[in-house]
Design a protein around this motif. Structure first.
Motif, PDB file in Angstrom:
ATOM      1  N   MET A  12     -10.578  15.512   6.681  1.00  0.00           N
ATOM      2  CA  MET A  12      -9.751  14.272   7.562  1.00  0.00           C
ATOM      3  C   MET A  12     -10.581  14.050   8.769  1.00  0.00           C
ATOM      4  SD  MET A  12      -6.259  14.359   8.372  1.00  0.00           S
ATOM      5  CE  MET A  12      -6.725  15.832   9.778  1.00  0.00           C
ATOM      6  N   GLN A  20      -8.661   8.576  10.870  1.00  0.00           N
ATOM      7  CA  GLN A  20      -7.601   8.381  10.153  1.00  0.00           C
ATOM      8  C   GLN A  20      -6.294   8.800  10.426  1.00  0.00           C
ATOM      9  OE1 GLN A  20      -9.481  10.079   6.799  1.00  0.00           O
ATOM     10  NE2 GLN A  20     -10.622   8.121   6.306  1.00  0.00           N
ATOM     11  N   ARG A  73      -1.161   8.112  13.107  1.00  0.00           N
ATOM     12  CA  ARG A  73      -0.264   8.413  12.155  1.00  0.00           C
ATOM     13  C   ARG A  73       1.257   8.837  12.722  1.00  0.00           C
ATOM     14  NH1 ARG A  73      -2.963  11.801   7.590  1.00  0.00           N
ATOM     15  NH2 ARG A  73      -4.565  10.430   7.771  1.00  0.00           N
ATOM     16  N   GLY A 127       0.265  14.943   6.334  1.00  0.00           N
ATOM     17  CA  GLY A 127       0.002  14.443   5.155  1.00  0.00           C
ATOM     18  C   GLY A 127      -0.546  13.011   5.299  1.00  0.00           C
ATOM     19  N   THR A 128      -0.994  12.469   4.285  1.00  0.00           N
ATOM     20  CA  THR A 128      -1.735  11.299   4.210  1.00  0.00           C
ATOM     21  C   THR A 128      -0.980  10.131   4.714  1.00  0.00           C
ATOM     22  OG1 THR A 128      -0.957  10.916   2.118  1.00  0.00           O
ATOM     23  CG2 THR A 128      -3.041  11.655   2.152  1.00  0.00           C
ATOM     24  N   ASP A 129       0.402  10.248   4.980  1.00  0.00           N
ATOM     25  CA  ASP A 129       1.273   9.168   5.569  1.00  0.00           C
ATOM     26  C   ASP A 129       1.736   9.605   6.780  1.00  0.00           C
ATOM     27  OD1 ASP A 129       0.424   7.077   3.276  1.00  0.00           O
ATOM     28  OD2 ASP A 129       1.687   8.578   2.233  1.00  0.00           O
ATOM     29  N   PRO A 172      -7.580  19.459   7.534  1.00  0.00           N
ATOM     30  CA  PRO A 172      -6.221  19.261   7.592  1.00  0.00           C
ATOM     31  C   PRO A 172      -5.209  20.281   7.743  1.00  0.00           C
ATOM     32  CG  PRO A 172      -7.025  18.491   5.435  1.00  0.00           C
ATOM     33  CD  PRO A 172      -8.017  19.146   6.299  1.00  0.00           C
TER      34      PRO A 172
END
Lengths: 202, 143
Positions: B1, B5, B9, B58-60, B110
């Motif tokens: 990760m 990115q 978040r 998490g991704t979101d 991550p």
């Protein structure tokens, strides 16, 4: 690399802090190796430091920095000066800039404008392997694409005689003069092999 | 990760399902070669959350149990944060004194926050080569 490129390089610890910058290079008494560096503070207006850096404490020397383990690697600057003075008190302390390079045959090759040093990671000494000179008429005539005053590199034997004025090299050094640093390491090795002194690989 | 990115978040509390902050920075410990805390903005109180206090990355969203884990940095974190500990845009030097470029991004694990790679313009340096992060440069072991 040229020692003029070492001057003003930052001295950086492995922790990433710049603790000083190189002010001047101290050569060992016979001029054959780098003994250490005198240091200045970082920044435009900082003056010389009371600490110096002995070559034995250097972890790495590259085009962008002199690396040391941490600040404890710095010693009093007098220690560096002491290492630079030769045992018998003679010698020029390695200040050869402006000296005339004479062959043992009595030919003037030119005047020293820079000192070329080389060290392999893992080897203990930072060896002075050559001088950059402004070519004399005699030397320029022998080298293609060179004119009076062209900057050329002359390889050095392991040891040589230096006075404040002259620097003696074997006449055969003339044959190993090189125009750029890229091929110079090989020229030094070939020259030293021909003299029968142990050469250093590049 | 990649850090780029993760940055920005949202941080969500699983106790109240509220947004409790936004990821704005990180604190990297060169000794363990891992991110030990995230710096947050838009929080009610406190400004950092330790990596160990995160429930999930998490991704979101990044989730935490509740707002009590969002704290003010202690002395250790304070020392690692700040300009001296910053990594992004800093010069990378190897221990032979050669500059490799500037840090543009990081690749993190991550789960643990450990540094997998430093991303430089045009090249990458594996995290296990990291030796130190200081006022002048990020120092890495010669390849």
């Amino acid at each position: 690399m040229r020692t003029s490129e070492v001057t003003a390089l930052p001295v950086v610890t492995l922790a990433g802090d710049d603790v000083a910058q190189v002010k001047d290079i101290a050569f060992s008494g016979d001029g054959g190796a780098v003994a250490g560096f005198t240091l200045a503070g970082r920044g435009l207006f900082s003056g010389p430091l009371k600490t110096g850096l002995l070559w034995s404490k250097v972890v790495g020397l590259g085009p962008d920095a002199v690396m040391i383990t941490d600040e404890s690697a710095l010693d009093p600057v007098d220690d560096v000066r002491g290492a630079a003075a030769s045992a018998d008190g003679s010698g020029s302390g390695g200040n050869v800039l402006g000296d005339q390079v004479l062959t043992d045959g009595g030919t003037d090759l030119g005047r020293v404008v820079d000192v070329i040093v080389q060290f392999d990671n893992g080897s203990s000494a930072c060896d002075v392997v050559g001088y950059e000179i402004e070519a004399s008429e005699h030397l320029a005539a022998k080298v293609s694409n060179a004119s009076n005053g062209t900057r050329l590199l002359v390889p050095l034997p392991d040891t040589l005689a230096v006075s404040g004025e002259h620097l003696m090299v074997p006449a055969s050094a003339e044959g190993f003069v090189s125009g750029d640093l890229a091929g110079f390491g090989a020229a030094v090795s070939a020259f030293r092999a021909q003299l029968g002194t142990p050469g250093e690989g590049v | 990760m990649q850090w780029s990115q993760l940055k920005g978040r949202k941080v969500v509390s699983t106790a109240t399902a509220d947004n409790v902050g936004k990821v704005s920075g990180f604190v990297l410990d060169p000794a363990t070669r891992s991110v030990v805390a995230l710096v947050l903005k838009k929080t009610e109180s406190g400004s950092v959350v330790r990596w160990g206090d995160l429930l999930a990355v998490g991704t979101d969203a990044v989730t935490v149990a509740d707002t009590t884990v969002i704290v003010e940095p202690d002395e250790t974190l304070e020392a690692l944060a700040g300009k001296r500990g910053a990594v992004l845009k800093k010069l990378v030097l190897d221990d032979a004194g050669q500059a490799l470029g500037k840090v543009t991004d990081l690749d993190l694990d991550p789960d643990t926050g450990s540094l997998r790679e430093l991303l430089l313009d045009g090249r990458t340096v594996t995290g296990d080569r990291l030796l130190g992060v200081g006022s002048y440069a990020v120092v890495v072991r010669t390849d």
